[in-house]
Structures are given as structure tokens and as C-alpha cells.
Design a protein around this motif. Sequence first.
Motif, PDB file in Angstrom:
ATOM      1  N   THR A 199      21.148 -54.633 -63.418  1.00  0.00           N
ATOM      2  CA  THR A 199      20.215 -54.608 -62.285  1.00  0.00           C
ATOM      3  C   THR A 199      20.378 -55.856 -61.431  1.00  0.00           C
ATOM      4  N   ARG A 200      20.423 -57.004 -62.072  1.00  0.00           N
ATOM      5  CA  ARG A 200      20.570 -58.266 -61.320  1.00  0.00           C
ATOM      6  C   ARG A 200      21.885 -58.298 -60.559  1.00  0.00           C
ATOM      7  N   ALA A 201      22.975 -57.902 -61.230  1.00  0.00           N
ATOM      8  CA  ALA A 201      24.297 -57.975 -60.600  1.00  0.00           C
ATOM      9  C   ALA A 201      24.391 -57.033 -59.408  1.00  0.00           C
ATOM     10  N   LEU A 202      23.901 -55.803 -59.564  1.00  0.00           N
ATOM     11  CA  LEU A 202      23.971 -54.836 -58.475  1.00  0.00           C
ATOM     12  C   LEU A 202      23.136 -55.287 -57.285  1.00  0.00           C
ATOM     13  N   GLU A 203      21.938 -55.765 -57.543  1.00  0.00           N
ATOM     14  CA  GLU A 203      21.082 -56.180 -56.425  1.00  0.00           C
ATOM     15  C   GLU A 203      21.642 -57.422 -55.737  1.00  0.00           C
ATOM     16  N   VAL A 255      18.522 -51.191 -56.715  1.00  0.00           N
ATOM     17  CA  VAL A 255      18.313 -50.443 -57.952  1.00  0.00           C
ATOM     18  C   VAL A 255      16.867 -49.967 -57.998  1.00  0.00           C
ATOM     19  N   LEU A 256      16.694 -48.661 -58.175  1.00  0.00           N
ATOM     20  CA  LEU A 256      15.365 -48.067 -58.244  1.00  0.00           C
ATOM     21  C   LEU A 256      15.102 -47.616 -59.674  1.00  0.00           C
ATOM     22  N   GLN A 257      14.048 -48.139 -60.267  1.00  0.00           N
ATOM     23  CA  GLN A 257      13.689 -47.809 -61.636  1.00  0.00           C
ATOM     24  C   GLN A 257      12.341 -47.092 -61.628  1.00  0.00           C
ATOM     25  N   ASN A 258      12.399 -45.761 -61.549  1.00  0.00           N
ATOM     26  CA  ASN A 258      11.177 -44.957 -61.451  1.00  0.00           C
ATOM     27  C   ASN A 258      10.308 -45.410 -60.283  1.00  0.00           C
ATOM     28  N   GLU A 259      10.939 -45.508 -59.137  1.00  0.00           N
ATOM     29  CA  GLU A 259      10.227 -45.950 -57.943  1.00  0.00           C
ATOM     30  C   GLU A 259      10.848 -45.311 -56.706  1.00  0.00           C
ATOM     31  N   ALA A 260      10.096 -45.372 -55.629  1.00  0.00           N
ATOM     32  CA  ALA A 260      10.532 -44.782 -54.365  1.00  0.00           C
ATOM     33  C   ALA A 260      10.521 -45.832 -53.274  1.00  0.00           C
ATOM     34  N   GLN A 261      11.413 -45.645 -52.330  1.00  0.00           N
ATOM     35  CA  GLN A 261      11.499 -46.569 -51.204  1.00  0.00           C
ATOM     36  C   GLN A 261      11.773 -45.783 -49.933  1.00  0.00           C
ATOM     37  N   ARG A 262      11.056 -46.130 -48.888  1.00  0.00           N
ATOM     38  CA  ARG A 262      11.286 -45.444 -47.616  1.00  0.00           C
ATOM     39  C   ARG A 262      12.626 -45.848 -47.041  1.00  0.00           C
ATOM     40  N   LEU A 263      13.378 -44.845 -46.612  1.00  0.00           N
ATOM     41  CA  LEU A 263      14.670 -45.105 -45.999  1.00  0.00           C
ATOM     42  C   LEU A 263      14.444 -45.841 -44.683  1.00  0.00           C
ATOM     43  N   PRO A 264      15.031 -47.001 -44.513  1.00  0.00           N
ATOM     44  CA  PRO A 264      14.757 -47.814 -43.323  1.00  0.00           C
ATOM     45  C   PRO A 264      14.941 -47.037 -42.020  1.00  0.00           C
ATOM     46  N   GLY A 265      13.923 -47.128 -41.163  1.00  0.00           N
ATOM     47  CA  GLY A 265      13.993 -46.516 -39.850  1.00  0.00           C
ATOM     48  C   GLY A 265      13.804 -45.017 -39.826  1.00  0.00           C
TER      49      GLY A 265
END
Length: 286
Positions: free
Chosen positions: A130-134, A140-150
Motif C-alpha cells: 500500500t505504501r509503495a503503490l501510493e 489504493v482503496l481498501q473497502n472505500e469509495a472515492q469520487r472520480l475527480p471532476g
Amino acid sequence: MLLLLLVLLLLAVWSVLIEPRWVAERRYDVSVPGWDGPPGLKVAVASDWHMGQSALRSVMTLDRARAIVADINAARPDVVLLPGDFISGRGEDGTTPEQVAAVLGQLKATHGVYAVLGNHDWWTNGTRYTRALEAAGVQVLQNEAQRLPGTSVWVVGIGDRTTGHSDPLQALRGVPTGARTLTFMHDPASALPLPRGSGLTVAAHTHGGQVWIPFHGSIVAPHGWPVKQTHGWVRVNRREVYITSGLGVSIYPVRFNMRPEWVMFSIKAAVRPDETAESAPPAPAS
């Protein structure tokens, strides 16, 4: 007898040396009712890389992975989804999370690159991955959601089921009611408790069994998953899910009638009530 031996030899050469390296670039148009995201949004999905050092045993060396990254970038995706299992085995050959992340960090997409971890990543060192990828620019999404920018579209990442990190309902908690989603997970079984959704849902983990036998399905499927539902468009409870065959190999360095693949989905609004992601054609096995 000689002819039979020759046929077996050719099959072995094909299955070990050729097909595991014959990467397919598949493209699908997906129609979503009420789609309010960017028209024609291009979503690239590339999973189960299983990177390692040995060109014979792990097949997916870092150099081969870089070449695939370049191919994906050349297709100019708007979003890239990486549904896990980036490492071969548990990294016994010395391949590090930082080396893997340096390769995947070269992926480029207008609205971002997103990943969930697979069982091999967790077995190796999930926190370090997780640290390396970010650090390399991959979210990295771990059971979470994020709005696609814009946009009004949400990316939903579900954790790995095999290692006890899957919580699909938790992943959806932050998504507004009625929002269109790009939902991805490592294990397709994580889709079982999901409600009906509107958008794209993809999974990985099965590799299509790596060997696909006509009229039977894959020779193996993980954790009791149906052998005829390891690749392509599959109904999982209330959703139509695309299960990708992935890019690498695991356990044995063989593929037959199940090419490695990465997939580009182009998403548009449905113009008829029956024109949905569920009506998309099944993916060919090869």
C-alpha cells in the motif's frame, strides 16, 4: 505413437512458452442507464500481474510488465483499475513492493490509477505494498469509495476476500444513493452481497483457470467458484461482473485456451431500457 508424442510436445511448447506471453487487448462498450459520467469514459483493467524475476517460472518479469504498461498508456485510458495480485508467490525471488510499484506507477490516466490488493500482496506484505503503490501515485482503496475527480462517478474498491480483508458493504457506505460507480475487487465472490448497481463491476483472481477446456470450463477455480464462470461476463447474485483472466500466471507457468489480457471498457449512456452492462457479450476465451 510418434504422432501423439509430437502433438503433446507442440501443446507443451504452446502452453508454456507461447500463450502465457500472448497478451490480448480486449475492448468492450458498456451501456449504463442514466450514465451521467463523461461520455465514452475509457476504463482500463489490468490484474494479476504476478511479477517476478524468472522469465520461465513467473513469466511476468519487470521488463515485460513495463512493456504492457506502455501498451496501456498508448491506449490513453481515462481511468485505470488494478484489481490486485501484483507479485509472484510471496516475493521469494527477491522482487520487492517498491520495484513493482515503480512499474505500475508509470501508468497514466486522466482521472487516476486505482488499486486494490490481492491475496498474494497481503501474504507478502500488504502494508508495504500500500505504501509503495501510493508513493508511486497509485491510489489504493481498501473497502472505500472515492469520487472520480471532476465527475459524478464513484470508484469503489473492495478488499481481498481470501485474506479476510473484504467488506463490500463498507466500501459502498460513502457512495451517494443513485450514483454511477466503477466497482472493482480481487475476488469475484466479494460481489455476492452487493446490491444492484448502475455502472461497471469487475473482478479478478481466477485467471480463467489458466487452462480452459471447451464444454467444461476452467480446470481449476479458487475456493469452490464455478469452473464455468471464471472469465468474461458473469452474473454474481444481483450484478453482472466482468471477471478478467489477468496478465500473469500462478502455481504453474501454463496457459491454454485462456490468454492473458488487459481490458478497455468504454462506458456510455443506455438509450433503451434493455441496453445495459448486463447485455454485454461474453468475452471470448482466446
